[in-house]
Design a protein around this motif. Structure first.
Motif, PDB file in Angstrom:
ATOM      1  N   CYS A   1      65.593  40.738  31.579  1.00 41.13           N
ATOM      2  CA  CYS A   1      66.035  41.958  32.055  1.00 41.13           C
ATOM      3  C   CYS A   1      65.580  43.274  31.293  1.00 41.13           C
ATOM      4  O   CYS A   1      65.292  44.180  32.052  1.00 41.13           O
ATOM      5  CB  CYS A   1      67.570  41.807  32.062  1.00 41.13           C
ATOM      6  SG  CYS A   1      68.340  40.802  32.983  1.00 41.13           S
TER       7      CYS A   1
ATOM      8  N   ARG B   1      63.559  46.307  33.125  1.00 34.31           N
ATOM      9  CA  ARG B   1      63.765  47.758  33.094  1.00 34.31           C
ATOM     10  C   ARG B   1      62.648  48.593  32.308  1.00 34.31           C
ATOM     11  O   ARG B   1      62.595  49.818  32.724  1.00 34.31           O
ATOM     12  CB  ARG B   1      65.088  47.605  32.220  1.00 34.31           C
ATOM     13  CG  ARG B   1      66.198  47.161  32.936  1.00 34.31           C
ATOM     14  CD  ARG B   1      67.538  47.120  32.253  1.00 34.31           C
ATOM     15  NE  ARG B   1      68.623  46.289  33.163  1.00 34.31           N
ATOM     16  CZ  ARG B   1      69.331  45.560  32.349  1.00 34.31           C
ATOM     17  NH1 ARG B   1      69.283  45.287  31.198  1.00 34.31           N
ATOM     18  NH2 ARG B   1      70.185  44.783  33.375  1.00 34.31           N
TER      19      ARG B   1
ATOM     20  N   TRP C   1      66.154  40.738  40.160  1.00 32.33           N
ATOM     21  CA  TRP C   1      66.943  39.948  39.460  1.00 32.33           C
ATOM     22  C   TRP C   1      66.545  38.812  38.707  1.00 32.33           C
ATOM     23  O   TRP C   1      65.234  38.502  39.036  1.00 32.33           O
ATOM     24  CB  TRP C   1      68.072  39.815  40.338  1.00 32.33           C
ATOM     25  CG  TRP C   1      67.880  39.017  41.679  1.00 32.33           C
ATOM     26  CD1 TRP C   1      67.782  39.773  42.865  1.00 32.33           C
ATOM     27  CD2 TRP C   1      67.466  37.797  42.046  1.00 32.33           C
ATOM     28  NE1 TRP C   1      67.369  39.057  43.834  1.00 32.33           N
ATOM     29  CE2 TRP C   1      67.182  37.633  43.426  1.00 32.33           C
ATOM     30  CE3 TRP C   1      67.293  36.391  41.262  1.00 32.33           C
ATOM     31  CZ2 TRP C   1      66.697  36.501  43.748  1.00 32.33           C
ATOM     32  CZ3 TRP C   1      67.191  35.515  41.825  1.00 32.33           C
ATOM     33  CH2 TRP C   1      66.873  35.321  43.054  1.00 32.33           C
TER      34      TRP C   1
ATOM     35  N   HIS D   1      69.104  43.169  37.090  1.00 31.44           N
ATOM     36  CA  HIS D   1      70.255  42.167  36.572  1.00 31.44           C
ATOM     37  C   HIS D   1      70.082  41.099  36.499  1.00 31.44           C
ATOM     38  O   HIS D   1      69.227  40.426  37.198  1.00 31.44           O
ATOM     39  CB  HIS D   1      71.335  42.945  37.073  1.00 31.44           C
ATOM     40  CG  HIS D   1      71.549  42.520  38.625  1.00 31.44           C
ATOM     41  ND1 HIS D   1      70.969  43.157  39.485  1.00 31.44           N
ATOM     42  CD2 HIS D   1      72.131  41.381  39.042  1.00 31.44           C
ATOM     43  CE1 HIS D   1      71.200  42.454  40.839  1.00 31.44           C
ATOM     44  NE2 HIS D   1      71.930  41.310  40.478  1.00 31.44           N
ATOM     45  N   LYS D   2      70.948  40.591  35.680  1.00 31.69           N
ATOM     46  CA  LYS D   2      71.010  38.723  35.728  1.00 31.69           C
ATOM     47  C   LYS D   2      72.130  38.359  36.732  1.00 31.69           C
ATOM     48  O   LYS D   2      73.207  38.816  37.019  1.00 31.69           O
ATOM     49  CB  LYS D   2      71.431  38.288  34.367  1.00 31.69           C
ATOM     50  CG  LYS D   2      71.443  36.981  33.963  1.00 31.69           C
ATOM     51  CD  LYS D   2      71.502  36.544  32.656  1.00 31.69           C
ATOM     52  CE  LYS D   2      72.568  37.435  31.685  1.00 31.69           C
ATOM     53  NZ  LYS D   2      72.910  36.687  30.583  1.00 31.69           N
TER      54      LYS D   2
END
Length: 89
Positions: free
Chosen positions: A22, A26, A33, A87-88
């Motif tokens: 993640c 970013r 994801w 995101h996770k």
């Protein structure tokens, strides 16, 4: 919308590897994801400029010190939508 899916296999048991993915995504300003699938597999879906997607693949292949990525399978993936950011699951 087109995205790229990476399927990683290896010794991915580090609980922090998904968080590491993640963070790298970013930094590269990619959307998508990551979904850990146990300690030996992980699926990552990313969308962004091709050179940055390539950089993400390279980063994952090197990984953190406590992870051994044995294989990365990569293919295009069509999606209805992608989240804004990374995101996770």
């Amino acid at each position: 919308m087109t995205a790229t899916e990476f399927r990683l296999t290896g010794q991915l048991g580090s609980s922090g590897f998904a968080d590491w993915v993640c963070h790298r995504a970013r930094v590269l300003d990619l959307n998508g994801w990551v979904k850990p699938d146990g300690s030996e597999a992980m699926t990552i879906v990313v969308s962004g400029p091709e050179p940055l997607v390539d950089a993400m693949e390279m980063a994952c292949s090197l990984g953190p010190m406590d992870v051994w990525v044995e294989r990365i399978d990569r293919h295009a993936r069509a999606l209805d939508s992608l989240p804004n950011g990374f995101h996770k699951l």
